[in-house]
Design an enzyme around this catalytic site. Structure first.
Site, PDB file in Angstrom:
ATOM      1  CG  PHE A   1      -1.789  -1.237   1.264  1.00 33.71           C
ATOM      2  CD1 PHE A   1      -3.001  -1.250   0.556  1.00 33.71           C
ATOM      3  CD2 PHE A   1      -1.397  -2.388   1.928  1.00 33.71           C
ATOM      4  CE1 PHE A   1      -3.799  -2.379   0.562  1.00 33.71           C
ATOM      5  CE2 PHE A   1      -2.201  -3.516   1.921  1.00 33.71           C
ATOM      6  CZ  PHE A   1      -3.399  -3.507   1.229  1.00 33.71           C
TER       7      PHE A   1
ATOM      8  CG  PHE B   1       1.561   6.145  -4.142  1.00 36.25           C
ATOM      9  CD1 PHE B   1       0.990   5.662  -5.304  1.00 36.25           C
ATOM     10  CD2 PHE B   1       0.740   6.597  -3.133  1.00 36.25           C
ATOM     11  CE1 PHE B   1      -0.380   5.639  -5.461  1.00 36.25           C
ATOM     12  CE2 PHE B   1      -0.638   6.580  -3.283  1.00 36.25           C
ATOM     13  CZ  PHE B   1      -1.203   6.095  -4.440  1.00 36.25           C
TER      14      PHE B   1
END
Ligand SMILES: [Cu+2]
Length: 154
Positions: free
Chosen positions: A76, A78
């Site tokens: 989860f 970036f």
């Protein structure tokens, strides 16, 4: 055998509609390029780690001053904070390593989906220095609500 007047009218009306629909299809086929409406670029999500571009996601500056940011979204995360300059076109190239994720740079109109197997691309110019949160806006699993990143504009 005589066909009723109303039946003839409806037969002709249906025939005219069919010709009009086929004509519209032929006209658009002949006059417009047949291609998807936006950037379509595929890659193999199972070999992302060795991909020349997405294997090492980074911020790269081109000689003309523009900036290319590659991002691999995964559950989860970036990746590390993204530092970009203000007043220069920044092209984001996104993909996903697992499931569909959203990539919304809060406070801007930058918003795209990161889809496994595809490269999403958009270009945005930040007008002022500052920090923007990247939010995942596609439900991607139990920790979706905690999936945030940061764009730092300098
Ligand atoms: Cu998510």
């Amino acid at each position: 055998m005589q066909v009723e007047l109303y039946e003839r009218i409806w037969l002709w009306a249906a025939g005219v509609l069919i010709v009009a629909f086929l004509g519209a299809i032929l006209l658009t086929t002949a006059t417009q390029a047949v291609e998807p409406p936006s950037h379509v670029e595929t890659l193999d999500p199972t070999t992302l780690a060795t991909h020349p571009e997405f294997g090492t996601p980074a911020v790269a500056r081109r000689p003309d001053g523009s900036v290319v940011v590659t991002v691999v979204a995964s559950m989860f995360d970036f990746g590390p904070d993204i530092e970009v300059p203000a007043h220069a076109p920044v092209t984001f190239r996104l993909t996903s390593a697992d499931v569909v994720h959203g990539f919304q740079i809060v406070g801007t109109n930058a918003n795209a989906m990161a889809v496994p197997g595809y490269v999403s691309q958009f270009t945005v110019t930040f007008d002022a220095p500052g920090e923007h949160t990247i939010a995942c806006n596609e439900y991607c699993g139990l920790l979706h609500h905690a999936m945030v990143g940061k764009v730092i504009v300098k």
